[in-house]
Scaffold this active site. Structure first.
Site, PDB file in Angstrom:
ATOM      1  N   ARG A  51      29.466  46.336  10.904  1.00 12.83           N
ATOM      2  CA  ARG A  51      28.647  47.445  11.384  1.00 12.83           C
ATOM      3  C   ARG A  51      28.918  48.702  10.569  1.00 12.83           C
ATOM      4  NH1 ARG A  51      27.701  45.362  16.855  1.00 12.83           N
ATOM      5  NH2 ARG A  51      26.399  46.748  18.061  1.00 12.83           N
TER       6      ARG A  51
ATOM      7  N   ARG B   5      16.169  45.052  29.132  1.00 14.27           N
ATOM      8  CA  ARG B   5      16.862  43.827  28.710  1.00 14.27           C
ATOM      9  C   ARG B   5      17.689  43.232  29.860  1.00 14.27           C
ATOM     10  NH1 ARG B   5      20.426  43.641  23.338  1.00 14.27           N
ATOM     11  NH2 ARG B   5      21.768  45.140  24.389  1.00 14.27           N
TER      12      ARG B   5
ATOM     13  N   ARG C 236      23.482  44.607  30.936  1.00 13.86           N
ATOM     14  CA  ARG C 236      24.760  45.049  30.370  1.00 13.86           C
ATOM     15  C   ARG C 236      25.099  46.471  30.815  1.00 13.86           C
ATOM     16  NH1 ARG C 236      24.698  43.702  24.030  1.00 13.86           N
ATOM     17  NH2 ARG C 236      25.517  45.819  24.033  1.00 13.86           N
TER      18      ARG C 236
END
Ligand code: AMP
Length: 208
Positions: free
Chosen positions: A88, A122, A152
């Site tokens: 990342r 999501r 999440r």
């Protein structure tokens, strides 16, 4: 085959990785999933990672790289792997060079408007990991295995903005870093299968 998947949060990396994993018989390694598992199991790595993840910041490189290095030593990586969420940053990519070679890098390109639309909807299956969005799937359980879906902890508007900024500033430069191995996949309006088709052809080409 050893593959890296690049893409902003909510670009569909997880779904694409799952498709590749099935067809090419390689394992998906998501550093985010590894951290979440460590947090659930109360490990030292989990304790170190949690405060960063809760804020939407990157976990320090020392913790992340060591965790990934150990994971890549496992037997299931022998046939290849697909890295979802690692590297990342440029320093992580430099560290990865010392650990393993990479055959291909796939960058998922999805317009920012579409990413913002996806973020709060999501939902993920607690058992098989299948990914849904409430805009197209409203049931509370997984279509494939029937287990409950969850959202999440870091999928909330406060952290999402920061995660997108971190991606632009720290992760997006990897697209140039990997220019010689790069395949850019356009996220399709028609859904994950359409996004996957050209990627599959590209990867098949590498095997010839
Ligand atoms: P993801 O599941 O890939 O969206 O990752 C969730 C969170 O885990 C990120 O917002 C970071 O806090 C942390 N994380 C995952 N992968 C990395 C990485 N390669 N380097 C640093 N932090 C990471």
């Amino acid at each position: 085959m050893r593959i890296i998947l690049l893409g902003a949060p909510f670009s569909g990396k997880g779904t694409l990785a799952r498709n590749i994993m099935k067809d090419f018989n390689i394992v998906q390694i998501s550093t985010g999933d590894l951290f979440r598992e460590n947090i659930k199991n109360g490990t030292e790595v989990g304790l170190k990672a949690k405060s960063y993840m809760d804020k939407g910041e990157l976990v320090p490189d020392a913790v992340t790289i060591e965790m990934l290095k150990e994971r890549l030593k496992c037997d299931d990586c022998k046939n290849g792997f697909i890295l979802d969420g690692f590297p990342r940053s440029i320093p992580q990519a430099e560290a990865l060079k010392e650990i393993t070679d990479i055959d291909a890098v796939i960058a998922l390109d999805v317009p920012t408007d579409e990413i913002k639309r996806r973020c709060v909807g999501r939902r993920i299956c607690s058992k098989c990991g299948e990914i849904y969005n409430t805009s197209s799937y409203s049931k509370p359980t997984c279509e494939k295995c029937g287990s409950p879906l969850f959202q999440r902890d870091d999928d909330n508007l406060e952290t999402i903005t920061l995660r997108l900024e971190v991606y632009e500033k720290t992760t997006a430069p990897l697209i140039n870093f990997y220019a010689d191995k790069l395949y850019v996949a356009k996220g399709s309006q028609e859904g994950p299968e359409e996004t996957y088709k050209p990627v599959k052809n590209f990867l098949k080409g590498l095997l010839k």
